[in-house]
Design a protein around this motif. Structure first.
Motif, PDB file in Angstrom:
ATOM      1  N   GLU A 234      88.405 -73.020 -45.427  1.00 38.65           N
ATOM      2  CA  GLU A 234      87.612 -74.186 -45.133  1.00 38.65           C
ATOM      3  C   GLU A 234      87.309 -74.337 -43.406  1.00 38.65           C
ATOM      4  OE1 GLU A 234      86.660 -76.484 -47.136  1.00 38.65           O
ATOM      5  OE2 GLU A 234      87.278 -75.219 -48.521  1.00 38.65           O
ATOM      6  N   ASP A 235      87.978 -73.518 -42.793  1.00 38.31           N
ATOM      7  CA  ASP A 235      87.719 -73.393 -41.404  1.00 38.31           C
ATOM      8  C   ASP A 235      86.563 -72.651 -41.060  1.00 38.31           C
ATOM      9  OD1 ASP A 235      89.864 -75.013 -40.444  1.00 38.31           O
ATOM     10  OD2 ASP A 235      91.167 -73.431 -40.802  1.00 38.31           O
ATOM     11  N   PHE A 236      85.986 -71.834 -41.902  1.00 34.59           N
ATOM     12  CA  PHE A 236      84.889 -71.012 -41.843  1.00 34.59           C
ATOM     13  C   PHE A 236      83.407 -71.734 -42.168  1.00 34.59           C
ATOM     14  CE2 PHE A 236      88.462 -68.492 -41.413  1.00 34.59           C
ATOM     15  CZ  PHE A 236      88.318 -67.495 -40.722  1.00 34.59           C
ATOM     16  N   LYS A 237      83.042 -72.350 -41.290  1.00 32.44           N
ATOM     17  CA  LYS A 237      81.738 -73.136 -41.790  1.00 32.44           C
ATOM     18  C   LYS A 237      80.154 -72.530 -41.388  1.00 32.44           C
ATOM     19  CE  LYS A 237      84.382 -76.618 -42.941  1.00 32.44           C
ATOM     20  NZ  LYS A 237      84.208 -77.322 -44.508  1.00 32.44           N
ATOM     21  N   GLY A 238      80.435 -71.432 -40.639  1.00 36.72           N
ATOM     22  CA  GLY A 238      79.002 -70.789 -40.325  1.00 36.72           C
ATOM     23  C   GLY A 238      78.277 -70.312 -41.458  1.00 36.72           C
ATOM     24  N   PHE A 250      85.080 -66.436 -34.754  1.00 37.56           N
ATOM     25  CA  PHE A 250      84.939 -66.462 -33.321  1.00 37.56           C
ATOM     26  C   PHE A 250      85.937 -67.158 -32.936  1.00 37.56           C
ATOM     27  CE2 PHE A 250      83.677 -68.363 -29.512  1.00 37.56           C
ATOM     28  CZ  PHE A 250      82.781 -67.653 -29.074  1.00 37.56           C
ATOM     29  N   ALA A 251      86.884 -66.161 -32.279  1.00 42.65           N
ATOM     30  CA  ALA A 251      88.189 -66.915 -31.399  1.00 42.65           C
ATOM     31  C   ALA A 251      88.084 -66.330 -30.170  1.00 42.65           C
ATOM     32  CB  ALA A 251      89.456 -65.906 -32.306  1.00 42.65           C
ATOM     33  N   SER A 252      88.583 -67.223 -29.413  1.00 39.55           N
ATOM     34  CA  SER A 252      88.451 -66.881 -27.883  1.00 39.55           C
ATOM     35  C   SER A 252      89.382 -67.873 -27.233  1.00 39.55           C
ATOM     36  CB  SER A 252      87.241 -67.437 -27.510  1.00 39.55           C
ATOM     37  OG  SER A 252      86.879 -66.960 -26.144  1.00 39.55           O
ATOM     38  N   ILE A 253      89.448 -67.597 -25.733  1.00 37.69           N
ATOM     39  CA  ILE A 253      90.339 -68.287 -24.878  1.00 37.69           C
ATOM     40  C   ILE A 253      89.578 -68.881 -23.950  1.00 37.69           C
ATOM     41  CG2 ILE A 253      92.124 -66.416 -25.306  1.00 37.69           C
ATOM     42  CD1 ILE A 253      91.592 -65.004 -22.743  1.00 37.69           C
ATOM     43  N   GLY A 254      90.284 -69.970 -23.107  1.00 33.23           N
ATOM     44  CA  GLY A 254      89.776 -70.573 -22.285  1.00 33.23           C
ATOM     45  C   GLY A 254      90.951 -71.340 -21.301  1.00 33.23           C
ATOM     46  N   TYR A 255      90.540 -72.036 -20.401  1.00 31.50           N
ATOM     47  CA  TYR A 255      91.439 -72.929 -19.599  1.00 31.50           C
ATOM     48  C   TYR A 255      90.566 -74.135 -18.975  1.00 31.50           C
ATOM     49  CZ  TYR A 255      89.934 -70.848 -15.031  1.00 31.50           C
ATOM     50  OH  TYR A 255      89.123 -70.418 -13.917  1.00 31.50           O
ATOM     51  N   TRP A 282      82.286 -67.390 -40.485  1.00 29.59           N
ATOM     52  CA  TRP A 282      81.780 -67.615 -41.727  1.00 29.59           C
ATOM     53  C   TRP A 282      82.561 -66.894 -42.771  1.00 29.59           C
ATOM     54  CZ3 TRP A 282      80.182 -62.780 -43.315  1.00 29.59           C
ATOM     55  CH2 TRP A 282      79.814 -62.043 -42.249  1.00 29.59           C
ATOM     56  N   VAL A 283      82.384 -66.927 -43.890  1.00 24.89           N
ATOM     57  CA  VAL A 283      83.001 -66.224 -45.024  1.00 24.89           C
ATOM     58  C   VAL A 283      82.190 -66.111 -46.077  1.00 24.89           C
ATOM     59  CG1 VAL A 283      84.145 -68.077 -45.962  1.00 24.89           C
ATOM     60  CG2 VAL A 283      84.981 -65.783 -46.589  1.00 24.89           C
ATOM     61  N   ARG A 284      82.011 -64.948 -46.786  1.00 27.69           N
ATOM     62  CA  ARG A 284      81.080 -65.031 -48.167  1.00 27.69           C
ATOM     63  C   ARG A 284      81.911 -65.619 -49.479  1.00 27.69           C
ATOM     64  NH1 ARG A 284      76.785 -61.991 -46.594  1.00 27.69           N
ATOM     65  NH2 ARG A 284      76.990 -60.373 -45.136  1.00 27.69           N
ATOM     66  N   ILE A 285      81.238 -65.894 -50.208  1.00 24.36           N
ATOM     67  CA  ILE A 285      81.816 -66.492 -51.539  1.00 24.36           C
ATOM     68  C   ILE A 285      82.911 -65.427 -52.166  1.00 24.36           C
ATOM     69  CG2 ILE A 285      81.451 -67.579 -53.777  1.00 24.36           C
ATOM     70  CD1 ILE A 285      78.884 -68.464 -52.580  1.00 24.36           C
ATOM     71  N   GLY A 286      83.968 -66.062 -52.610  1.00 25.60           N
ATOM     72  CA  GLY A 286      84.861 -65.282 -53.184  1.00 25.60           C
ATOM     73  C   GLY A 286      85.943 -64.112 -52.741  1.00 25.60           C
ATOM     74  N   LEU A 292      91.699 -63.302 -45.645  1.00 29.67           N
ATOM     75  CA  LEU A 292      91.984 -64.441 -44.710  1.00 29.67           C
ATOM     76  C   LEU A 292      92.967 -64.018 -43.755  1.00 29.67           C
ATOM     77  CD1 LEU A 292      91.709 -67.502 -43.841  1.00 29.67           C
ATOM     78  CD2 LEU A 292      93.394 -68.020 -45.609  1.00 29.67           C
ATOM     79  N   ASN A 293      93.953 -63.245 -44.053  1.00 28.30           N
ATOM     80  CA  ASN A 293      95.085 -62.670 -43.169  1.00 28.30           C
ATOM     81  C   ASN A 293      94.468 -61.654 -42.069  1.00 28.30           C
ATOM     82  OD1 ASN A 293      97.846 -61.484 -42.452  1.00 28.30           O
ATOM     83  ND2 ASN A 293      96.928 -59.673 -42.713  1.00 28.30           N
ATOM     84  N   HIS A 294      93.428 -61.013 -42.563  1.00 28.02           N
ATOM     85  CA  HIS A 294      92.804 -60.176 -41.465  1.00 28.02           C
ATOM     86  C   HIS A 294      92.131 -61.078 -40.343  1.00 28.02           C
ATOM     87  CE1 HIS A 294      90.534 -56.639 -39.668  1.00 28.02           C
ATOM     88  NE2 HIS A 294      89.462 -57.701 -39.573  1.00 28.02           N
ATOM     89  N   GLU A 295      91.420 -62.149 -40.741  1.00 30.21           N
ATOM     90  CA  GLU A 295      90.615 -63.287 -39.867  1.00 30.21           C
ATOM     91  C   GLU A 295      91.702 -63.883 -39.050  1.00 30.21           C
ATOM     92  OE1 GLU A 295      87.739 -62.565 -39.501  1.00 30.21           O
ATOM     93  OE2 GLU A 295      87.629 -61.163 -40.973  1.00 30.21           O
ATOM     94  N   GLN A 296      92.833 -64.203 -39.717  1.00 31.22           N
ATOM     95  CA  GLN A 296      94.110 -64.930 -39.019  1.00 31.22           C
ATOM     96  C   GLN A 296      94.389 -63.742 -37.553  1.00 31.22           C
ATOM     97  OE1 GLN A 296      95.708 -67.997 -39.474  1.00 31.22           O
ATOM     98  NE2 GLN A 296      96.581 -67.459 -37.385  1.00 31.22           N
TER      99      GLN A 296
END
Length: 375
Positions: A234-238, A250-255, A282-286, A292-296
């Motif tokens: 549900e976090d993949f909305k693009g 899209f994972a990143s760091i900042g301060y 983003w994620v494709r259907i199915g 999900l583990n790979h993206e985590q």
């Protein structure tokens, strides 16, 4: 033949008149209209003025655009405004530095202050040729700066001096007038620094970083890293891209940072952020839990880099004048390290399609998170 008495009296009167005129001419020449001899102006230290408690004067440097002589002085009543030029004894900058170092001795363990001389001028004019009154103005333009590892950090500008009057022959007073002007500039700076020393960032002696992780709530488009809040699809909305990948994050760091000065120390509140953007992920259907583990794990890698950056920053010895630049430099280095590690992860796991390589990276990432205290 004897001279008549009236004739003798006339000759005697004329002689007296001639003598009187000669005396008057000599008086005018010697006592009034003679050109004054002008010597280089010394700056004498009559006594120590004060010893600074927050700083010491390290040196005086020449930044004048006008390198003409320092003083334009009235020396001839007959040509009153034809001024004669003269410098300070030993040269303007040398004389100022020698005077200030001797009159204001300081502890060299304190803040080193450099005086940047932009201008130093004495300009006179003849006010009254009958009385021999001379008017003058002294103008000083100094910038006081702190020497931070050969980098000058400007603190305060002083533009001022004094106006004075003197007798035509009192050229010796120029030294006292100039000395008074220099003392005024030093008092102006000393009063300012004593008032601002404890709370001015430029005057701070040390830096302390207080580093923390961002504790705020997630918003509509941002998920901040938390071990207790794993990602969901549900976090993949693009919108999915036109490529062969099943999903992308899209994972990143900042301060973010805020600073304050406490008792001469800069205290920096530095908040580190590890986050993902929903609209750029983003994620494709199915897709499934394996994907999900790979993206985590991409998100976990970003967190690992954040923790390494935290350790690097905590070990730094920072100076007040360049701590922001050093923090920024190490952040950019960490950002590059994150991108390299993400690319290595995708390359070795073939973007998650190599199951055995994926498991090795799962173990590697879990071990790194545990070692860094992320649980």
């Amino acid at each position: 033949m004897k001279l008549k008495r009236p004739y003798i009296r006339i000759v005697f009167c004329r002689l007296k008149l001639a003598i009187l005129l000669l005396v008057m001419l000599l008086f005018i020449k010697e006592g009034y209209a003679q050109k004054v001899n002008l010597e280089p102006i010394p700056l004498r230290v009559a006594s120590q003025v004060f010893s600074p408690e927050e700083y010491y004067i390290a040196r005086v440097i020449d930044e004048r655009k006008d390198l003409n002589p320092t003083a334009f002085v009235v020396v001839d009543l007959m040509r009153g405004n034809n001024l004669e030029t003269v410098n300070l004894k030993g040269g303007t900058i040398h004389a100022l530095e020698q005077y200030i170092l001797e009159a204001y001795p300081g502890n060299r363990d304190l803040l080193p202050v450099v005086i940047r001389v932009k201008d130093c001028k004495i300009i006179e004019k003849l006010k009254d040729s009958q009385t021999g009154a001379v008017e003058g103005d002294i103008h000083l333009d100094f910038t006081f700066a702190i020497d931070r590892d050969e980098q000058l950090v400007d603190l305060l500008d002083f533009q001022g001096g004094i106006s004075y009057q003197r007798g035509f022959r009192q050229v010796n007073l120029l030294e006292a007038f100039l000395r008074r002007s220099v003392n005024l500039s030093m008092k102006y700076f000393n009063d300012w620094i004593e008032k601002d020393a404890a709370n001015n960032q430029k005057l701070a002696k040390t830096v302390r970083l207080e580093i923390s992780d961002y504790k705020g709530s997630n918003d509509k488009d941002t998920v901040f890293y938390s071990p207790n809040r794993p990602l969901t699809w549900e976090d993949f909305k693009g919108r999915p891209r036109f490529n062969n990948y099943a999903a992308s994050i899209f994972a990143s760091i900042g301060y973010a940072s805020n600073s304050k000065v406490e008792n001469g120390e800069i205290v920096v509140d530095l908040v580190l952020k590890t986050y993902m953007l929903k609209s750029s992920s983003w994620v494709r259907i199915g897709n499934d839990s394996y994907g999900l583990n790979h993206e985590q794990r991409h998100f976990d890698i970003a967190k690992i880099i954040t923790e390494r950056l935290k350790n690097t920053l905590q070990a730094l010895s920072l100076a007040p004048h360049n701590y922001e630049r050093k923090v920024s430099f190490h952040y950019l280095e960490a950002f590059r390290e994150m991108n390299q590690m993400q690319e290595e992860y995708d390359r070795e796991t073939s973007n998650g399609t190599n199951g055995s390589a994926q498991q090795r990276w799962n173990d590697k990432i879990d071990s790194a998170l545990e070692e860094l205290g992320v649980d």
